[in-house]
Design a protein around this motif. Structure first.
Motif, PDB file in Angstrom:
ATOM      1  N   PRO B  17       0.812  -1.225   0.000  1.00  0.00           N
ATOM      2  CA  PRO B  17       0.000   0.000   0.000  1.00  0.00           C
ATOM      3  C   PRO B  17       0.840   1.266   0.000  1.00  0.00           C
ATOM      4  CG  PRO B  17      -0.003  -1.017   2.165  1.00  0.00           C
ATOM      5  CD  PRO B  17       0.683  -1.980   1.251  1.00  0.00           C
ATOM      6  N   ARG B  18       2.109   1.143   0.352  1.00  0.00           N
ATOM      7  CA  ARG B  18       2.968   2.326   0.383  1.00  0.00           C
ATOM      8  C   ARG B  18       3.634   2.608  -0.960  1.00  0.00           C
ATOM      9  NH1 ARG B  18       6.095  -0.325   5.237  1.00  0.00           N
ATOM     10  NH2 ARG B  18       5.726  -1.988   3.734  1.00  0.00           N
ATOM     11  N   ALA B  19       3.411   1.749  -1.959  1.00  0.00           N
ATOM     12  CA  ALA B  19       4.009   1.980  -3.279  1.00  0.00           C
ATOM     13  C   ALA B  19       3.492   3.299  -3.858  1.00  0.00           C
ATOM     14  CB  ALA B  19       3.665   0.826  -4.220  1.00  0.00           C
ATOM     15  N   ARG B  20       4.343   3.965  -4.662  1.00  0.00           N
ATOM     16  CA  ARG B  20       3.943   5.232  -5.259  1.00  0.00           C
ATOM     17  C   ARG B  20       3.220   5.040  -6.588  1.00  0.00           C
ATOM     18  NH1 ARG B  20       3.799   8.056  -1.064  1.00  0.00           N
ATOM     19  NH2 ARG B  20       3.654   9.951  -2.328  1.00  0.00           N
ATOM     20  N   GLU B  21       3.475   3.901  -7.217  1.00  0.00           N
ATOM     21  CA  GLU B  21       2.843   3.639  -8.505  1.00  0.00           C
ATOM     22  C   GLU B  21       2.237   2.243  -8.508  1.00  0.00           C
ATOM     23  OE1 GLU B  21       4.588   5.032 -12.267  1.00  0.00           O
ATOM     24  OE2 GLU B  21       4.420   2.965 -12.978  1.00  0.00           O
ATOM     25  N   PHE B  22       1.037   2.165  -9.068  1.00  0.00           N
ATOM     26  CA  PHE B  22       0.335   0.895  -9.219  1.00  0.00           C
ATOM     27  C   PHE B  22       0.050   0.731 -10.705  1.00  0.00           C
ATOM     28  CE2 PHE B  22      -0.453   0.130  -4.729  1.00  0.00           C
ATOM     29  CZ  PHE B  22      -0.300   1.397  -4.194  1.00  0.00           C
ATOM     30  N   LEU B  36      -3.453   0.796   3.713  1.00  0.00           N
ATOM     31  CA  LEU B  36      -2.612   1.974   3.884  1.00  0.00           C
ATOM     32  C   LEU B  36      -2.701   2.523   5.301  1.00  0.00           C
ATOM     33  CD1 LEU B  36      -0.791   4.028   2.403  1.00  0.00           C
ATOM     34  CD2 LEU B  36      -2.850   5.358   1.920  1.00  0.00           C
ATOM     35  N   THR B  37      -3.914   2.600   5.820  1.00  0.00           N
ATOM     36  CA  THR B  37      -4.072   3.131   7.174  1.00  0.00           C
ATOM     37  C   THR B  37      -3.468   2.179   8.193  1.00  0.00           C
ATOM     38  OG1 THR B  37      -6.315   2.219   7.269  1.00  0.00           O
ATOM     39  CG2 THR B  37      -6.100   4.516   6.620  1.00  0.00           C
ATOM     40  N   GLN B  38      -3.598   0.878   7.954  1.00  0.00           N
ATOM     41  CA  GLN B  38      -3.014  -0.087   8.887  1.00  0.00           C
ATOM     42  C   GLN B  38      -1.497  -0.075   8.838  1.00  0.00           C
ATOM     43  OE1 GLN B  38      -5.017  -3.746   7.818  1.00  0.00           O
ATOM     44  NE2 GLN B  38      -6.767  -3.306   9.137  1.00  0.00           N
ATOM     45  N   ALA B  39      -0.946   0.353   7.687  1.00  0.00           N
ATOM     46  CA  ALA B  39       0.511   0.440   7.549  1.00  0.00           C
ATOM     47  C   ALA B  39       1.039   1.783   8.050  1.00  0.00           C
ATOM     48  CB  ALA B  39       0.905   0.229   6.091  1.00  0.00           C
ATOM     49  N   GLY B  40       0.152   2.568   8.621  1.00  0.00           N
ATOM     50  CA  GLY B  40       0.572   3.860   9.154  1.00  0.00           C
ATOM     51  C   GLY B  40       0.703   4.933   8.101  1.00  0.00           C
ATOM     52  N   GLY B  41       0.000   4.745   6.981  1.00  0.00           N
ATOM     53  CA  GLY B  41       0.153   5.676   5.877  1.00  0.00           C
ATOM     54  C   GLY B  41      -0.778   6.879   5.931  1.00  0.00           C
ATOM     55  N   GLY B  42      -1.495   7.062   7.023  1.00  0.00           N
ATOM     56  CA  GLY B  42      -2.353   8.233   7.118  1.00  0.00           C
ATOM     57  C   GLY B  42      -3.737   7.982   6.556  1.00  0.00           C
ATOM     58  N   GLY B  43      -4.567   8.990   6.642  1.00  0.00           N
ATOM     59  CA  GLY B  43      -5.961   8.828   6.268  1.00  0.00           C
ATOM     60  C   GLY B  43      -6.302   9.313   4.878  1.00  0.00           C
ATOM     61  N   VAL B  44      -5.288   9.551   4.037  1.00  0.00           N
ATOM     62  CA  VAL B  44      -5.516  10.050   2.688  1.00  0.00           C
ATOM     63  C   VAL B  44      -4.640   9.243   1.715  1.00  0.00           C
ATOM     64  CG1 VAL B  44      -5.386  12.053   1.145  1.00  0.00           C
ATOM     65  CG2 VAL B  44      -5.949  12.366   3.561  1.00  0.00           C
ATOM     66  N   ILE B  45      -5.227   8.829   0.598  1.00  0.00           N
ATOM     67  CA  ILE B  45      -4.419   8.236  -0.469  1.00  0.00           C
ATOM     68  C   ILE B  45      -3.820   9.413  -1.237  1.00  0.00           C
ATOM     69  CG2 ILE B  45      -4.416   6.807  -2.543  1.00  0.00           C
ATOM     70  CD1 ILE B  45      -6.792   5.288  -1.401  1.00  0.00           C
ATOM     71  N   GLU B  46      -2.502   9.563  -1.155  1.00  0.00           N
ATOM     72  CA  GLU B  46      -1.878  10.790  -1.626  1.00  0.00           C
ATOM     73  C   GLU B  46      -0.639  10.496  -2.464  1.00  0.00           C
ATOM     74  OE1 GLU B  46      -0.776  15.136   0.341  1.00  0.00           O
ATOM     75  OE2 GLU B  46      -1.120  13.400   1.619  1.00  0.00           O
ATOM     76  N   GLY B  47      -0.483  11.263  -3.544  1.00  0.00           N
ATOM     77  CA  GLY B  47       0.741  11.193  -4.324  1.00  0.00           C
ATOM     78  C   GLY B  47       0.973   9.879  -5.031  1.00  0.00           C
TER      79      GLY B  47
END
Lengths: 138, 132
Positions: B17-22, B36-47
């Motif tokens: 979920p932390r990848a920048r490109e899919f 993403l949220t469980q991985a500590g990536g915050g509450g927004v899908i960003e960048g």
């Protein structure tokens, strides 16, 4: 006689079918997007005729509140303003939301769940106290 | 019979979920958001950049600044794109939606996604998304 088709289901599919067949959920965490997808895969476009008691209903998701669905003593969200949870549809066909009909939610806690529906429904929900006075059971 | 939608498919489970490109593949947006949220990536899908992906709902996408759609199939809407648009009654919190900021969606296909955002965004989508 064994049900030969049952043997063909993957564990995920079997679990999904079991979820769809259930009519009651009690003291459970229910991930609303997953419940919706299992219903769609079973050919049912809305979650219908179920009772959820003392459950945590988790999003992120927006529920289309359809005929017969009621909320009794629920904590609708961690906000004191119901408007934060409500969406007005701009068209007739509602894409991206989870249809819920003839379901009862009793003392449930909603987390990251928004709500949409008819103008009348939105008006009714605006008057609901969004925070329950009781502690959640689930 | 329509193609079934699966959450937490084997392929989705392998996504970082932390990848920048899919690039390519099929996944549920709520799966990505939850991971993403469980991985500590915050509450927004960003960048993030999504290319040639099939992205499933159910989900309501809160389209924030910098997010663009290029060659995207928004999915069937029975001739009325407004069926996938929702206006938050508050306009600021949008609880239940999945916030997406500074993301690029290129040549993707959406399946059962709705959209919300500010008035400009809603009008732009209503004007520019071609109904099926």
């Amino acid at each position: 006689m064994t049900d030969k088709t049952q043997a063909a289901f993957s564990p995920d599919e079997a679990y999904g079918r079991e979820l769809v067949a259930r009519t009651a959920f009690e003291k459970e965490a229910v991930w609303l997007p997953l419940l919706a997808v299992h219903h769609w895969n079973a050919g049912e476009m809305a979650i219908r005729g179920k009772t959820f008691t003392d459950c945590v209903i988790e999003g992120p998701a927006v529920m289309a509140v359809m005929t017969g669905t009621t909320f009794d003593g629920c904590a609708m969200g961690t906000t004191s303003d119901m408007n934060n949870l409500l969406y007005k549809p701009q068209g007739q066909k509602l894409a991206g939301v989870v249809g819920v009909a003839d379901c009862k939610f009793v003392r449930c806690r909603f987390v990251q769940v928004g709500f949409t529906g008819s103008d009348e429904l939105l008006e009714d929900l605006r008057g609901v106290q969004s925070l329950s006075q009781t502690e959640p059971q689930a | 019979m329509t193609e079934p939608t699966l959450l937490q498919t084997p392929a989705a489970r392998e996504m970082d979920p932390r990848a920048r490109e899919f690039r390519g593949g099929r996944f549920a947006l709520s799966d990505l958001y939850r991971a993403l949220t469980q991985a500590g990536g915050g509450g927004v899908i960003e960048g993030r950049t999504f290319v040639d992906c099939v992205i499933d709902g159910p989900a309501l996408v809160l389209v924030l600044d910098g997010t663009t759609f290029d060659g995207v199939d928004f999915g069937p809407c029975d001739g009325d794109v407004r069926g996938m648009l929702f206006r938050s009654l508050n306009g600021t919190m949008a609880v239940g939606s999945i916030p997406v900021r500074d993301c690029t969606f290129r040549n993707c296909r959406f399946h059962n996604l709705g959209f919300t955002g500010n008035e400009t965004l809603l009008q732009t989508l209503a004007d520019q998304v071609r109904p099926d």
